[in-house]
Design a protein around this motif. Structure first.
Motif, short mmCIF file in Angstrom:
data_model
loop_
_atom_site.label_atom_id
_atom_site.label_comp_id
_atom_site.label_asym_id
_atom_site.label_seq_id
_atom_site.Cartn_x
_atom_site.Cartn_y
_atom_site.Cartn_z
N LEU A 94 -30.05 -48.86 9.28
CA LEU A 94 -29.08 -47.95 9.87
C LEU A 94 -29.77 -46.75 10.49
N ALA A 95 -30.76 -46.20 9.78
CA ALA A 95 -31.49 -45.05 10.31
C ALA A 95 -32.22 -45.42 11.59
N ALA A 96 -32.81 -46.60 11.64
CA ALA A 96 -33.51 -47.04 12.85
C ALA A 96 -32.54 -47.23 14.01
N ALA A 97 -31.38 -47.81 13.72
CA ALA A 97 -30.37 -48.02 14.77
C ALA A 97 -29.85 -46.69 15.30
N LEU A 98 -29.61 -45.74 14.40
CA LEU A 98 -29.12 -44.42 14.82
C LEU A 98 -30.16 -43.70 15.66
N GLN A 99 -31.42 -43.80 15.27
CA GLN A 99 -32.49 -43.15 16.04
C GLN A 99 -32.60 -43.77 17.42
N SER A 100 -32.50 -45.08 17.50
CA SER A 100 -32.55 -45.76 18.78
C SER A 100 -31.39 -45.34 19.67
N HIS A 101 -30.20 -45.28 19.08
CA HIS A 101 -29.02 -44.87 19.85
C HIS A 101 -29.15 -43.43 20.32
N LEU A 102 -29.68 -42.56 19.47
CA LEU A 102 -29.87 -41.17 19.84
C LEU A 102 -30.81 -41.05 21.03
N HIS A 103 -31.89 -41.83 21.03
CA HIS A 103 -32.82 -41.80 22.16
C HIS A 103 -32.15 -42.29 23.44
N GLU A 104 -31.30 -43.31 23.34
CA GLU A 104 -30.57 -43.79 24.51
C GLU A 104 -29.62 -42.74 25.05
N VAL A 105 -28.91 -42.07 24.16
CA VAL A 105 -27.97 -41.03 24.56
C VAL A 105 -28.71 -39.86 25.21
N GLN A 106 -29.84 -39.47 24.65
CA GLN A 106 -30.62 -38.38 25.23
C GLN A 106 -31.14 -38.76 26.60
N ALA A 107 -31.59 -39.98 26.79
CA ALA A 107 -32.07 -40.42 28.10
C ALA A 107 -30.93 -40.42 29.11
N GLN A 108 -29.76 -40.86 28.70
CA GLN A 108 -28.62 -40.87 29.59
C GLN A 108 -28.19 -39.44 29.93
N ALA A 109 -28.25 -38.53 28.97
CA ALA A 109 -27.88 -37.14 29.22
C ALA A 109 -28.85 -36.50 30.20
N ARG A 110 -30.13 -36.85 30.10
CA ARG A 110 -31.11 -36.30 31.05
C ARG A 110 -30.87 -36.82 32.46
#
Length: 76
Positions: free
Chosen positions: A16-32
């Motif tokens: 779960l922690a790995a999936a959340l971290q991956s999702h967070l990176h995707e969201v940050q990339a999309q926000a940029r």
């Protein structure tokens, strides 16, 4: 000694922690890549607070009317 349940829970939390971290990176990339994300946070908070205040005023009015006419509304 750890039980199999503890090991399963530890594995699930790690995944779960790995999936959340991956999702967070995707969201940050999309926000940029998309700078304009709609309404700003200040107007959103103002609208939310106004809605809550309106609901509280309506609930207060109903409570005051019920208190004033306690029992008379039901025909007692």
């Amino acid at each position: 000694m750890r039980s199999p349940l503890h090991l399963k829970a530890a594995v699930a939390l790690t995944m779960l922690a790995a999936a959340l971290q991956s999702h967070l990176h995707e969201v940050q990339a999309q926000a940029r890549s998309q700078r304009d994300r709609g309404d700003g946070p200040i107007p959103t908070v103002i609208i939310l607070l106004a809605t809550i205040a309106g609901a509280a005023m309506i609930a207060g009015t109903l409570a005051a009317v019920y208190g004033k006419y306690n029992g008379k509304i039901m025909g007692k």
